[in-house]
Design an enzyme around this catalytic site. Structure first.
Site, PDB file in Angstrom:
ATOM      1  N   SER A 191      -3.663  17.441 -34.388  1.00 60.72           N
ATOM      2  CA  SER A 191      -4.580  18.154 -33.494  1.00 60.72           C
ATOM      3  C   SER A 191      -4.505  19.658 -33.679  1.00 60.72           C
ATOM      4  CB  SER A 191      -4.238  17.805 -32.039  1.00 60.72           C
ATOM      5  OG  SER A 191      -4.914  18.645 -31.136  1.00 60.72           O
ATOM      6  N   GLU A 232      -4.517  21.583 -31.344  1.00 64.06           N
ATOM      7  CA  GLU A 232      -3.669  22.086 -30.262  1.00 64.06           C
ATOM      8  C   GLU A 232      -2.281  22.464 -30.771  1.00 64.06           C
ATOM      9  OE1 GLU A 232      -4.120  22.668 -26.911  1.00 64.06           O
ATOM     10  OE2 GLU A 232      -6.270  22.307 -27.077  1.00 64.06           O
ATOM     11  N   TYR A 276       1.498  18.239 -24.949  1.00 68.55           N
ATOM     12  CA  TYR A 276       0.654  17.485 -25.879  1.00 68.55           C
ATOM     13  C   TYR A 276       0.718  18.112 -27.268  1.00 68.55           C
ATOM     14  CZ  TYR A 276      -3.608  15.925 -28.241  1.00 68.55           C
ATOM     15  OH  TYR A 276      -4.502  15.437 -29.166  1.00 68.55           O
TER      16      TYR A 276
END
Length: 328
Positions: free
Chosen positions: A123, A125, A147
């Site tokens: 990801s 992120e 996360y």
């Protein structure tokens, strides 16, 4: 016939990937967690074409048995606790599923058949507090949520198994990818669904967090093709998958409301309860490597994506209203 096992098949990406692989002639298997009710809404039209198996990323032995039973040529790990705000409330569960879950699947593949090709859903992120723009495969990670930290662990574990055991293991560093199948809790779908309800007179406002947050948004249907292309390459590697263009939450909201002929400023309210403890202000990827080495190209523009989501939610809301009227 080639076969694929998809974890997280009931999610947005799982549904698009299952359809894509079926069209390619694959035998498609999906792993689902056991529950009193199973969320098959996204794959309802595919259930007669795919085989579903119960399993869990927390159960090593069950994963081993699943890999042995299915005998896939490719495994796509899309399962995760994937909602960033929830990862702050449930950091340990997020780590168990999103981080260690990757290790359990890799270990199952290594134990049962190390020739299986593996895709890990990494990801954007992971970049978090970005150190350069745009972000590439070589940009250092600085995750800003449990996360993001968990995804980074899974990403590096995939690299480690590739280098340690000569496994065909790839990570796709996917930037934000949306669709009408996106969960209602995600900001893009939250906006499109609210616009549809406001247009039908069913609600009066939309509360959002940081309107200045910038993201590189693409269409999930385009991005699953990149996942598949990674596992068709001659050698395993990691790739950024993005559009290379960024937009603010404000821009997304403005386009969505305009699609229904509404002025977004009359309905959107900034609510600090939707701010994250540590926010990611901007993300924008450089997909040059995926374009050059895989021949991948995003097809749906940002504007087309927003319009698609609003149009589909308008259909949903109208259908819901019609059903309620018929039940009266």
């Amino acid at each position: 016939m080639r076969s694929a096992l998809i974890t997280g098949i009931t999610g947005q990406d799982g549904a698009y990937l299952a359809k894509f692989l079926l069209d390619k002639g694959y035998q498609v298997h999906g792993m689902v967690r056991r529950g009193s009710t199973l969320p098959f809404e996204r794959i309802a039209d595919l259930t007669d074409q795919i085989t579903l198996h119960q399993g869990d990323l927390l159960d090593q032995m069950a994963l081993n048995r699943l890999i042995e039973t299915v005998g896939p040529t490719e495994v796509y790990n899309l399962a995760a606790q994937s909602f960033v705000p929830t990862s702050f409330d449930q950091p340990i569960l997020t780590g168990e599923v999103t981080a260690l879950g990757v290790t359990r699947i890799l270990e199952a593949i290594r134990t049962v058949d190390a020739n299986i090709r593996f895709y890990q859903a990494s990801s954007s992120e992971m970049f978090g507090k970005v150190l350069e723009e745009p972000q590439t495969e070589k940009t250092p990670f600085w995750p800003r949520s449990p996360y993001g930290v968990s995804k980074m662990y899974g990403h590096w574990m995939t690299v480690n198994y590739r280098e340690s055991y000569n496994m065909f293991a790839c990570s796709g560093i996917l930037f934000n990818h949306e669709s009408p199948l996106r969960g209602i809790e995600f900001v893009t779908r939250k906006i499109s669904y609210a616009v549809a309800r406001i247009a039908q007179g069913l609600q009066n406002e939309l509360r959002l967090g940081n309107l200045d947050a910038e993201r590189d948004w693409g269409f999930a249907g385009d991005y699953v093709e990149a996942m598949w292309l990674m596992l068709q390459a001659e050698k395993p590697d990691d790739y950024v998958v993005s559009t290379g263009k960024k937009h603010t939450v404000r821009e997304f909201a403005q386009l969505a409301f305009e699609r229904s002929g509404l002025d977004w400023e009359k309905y959107v309210i900034v609510d600090e309860k939707f701010y994250r403890p540590a926010d990611v202000n901007t993300l924008c990827g450089d997909p040059a490597k995926a374009k050059q080495e895989l021949g991948w190209q995003p097809k749906v523009s940002f504007e087309q994506l927003v319009h698609m989501m609003v149009d589909e939610d308008l259909k949903r809301v109208k259908a819901e209203q019609k059903l309620k009227q018929e039940q009266l």
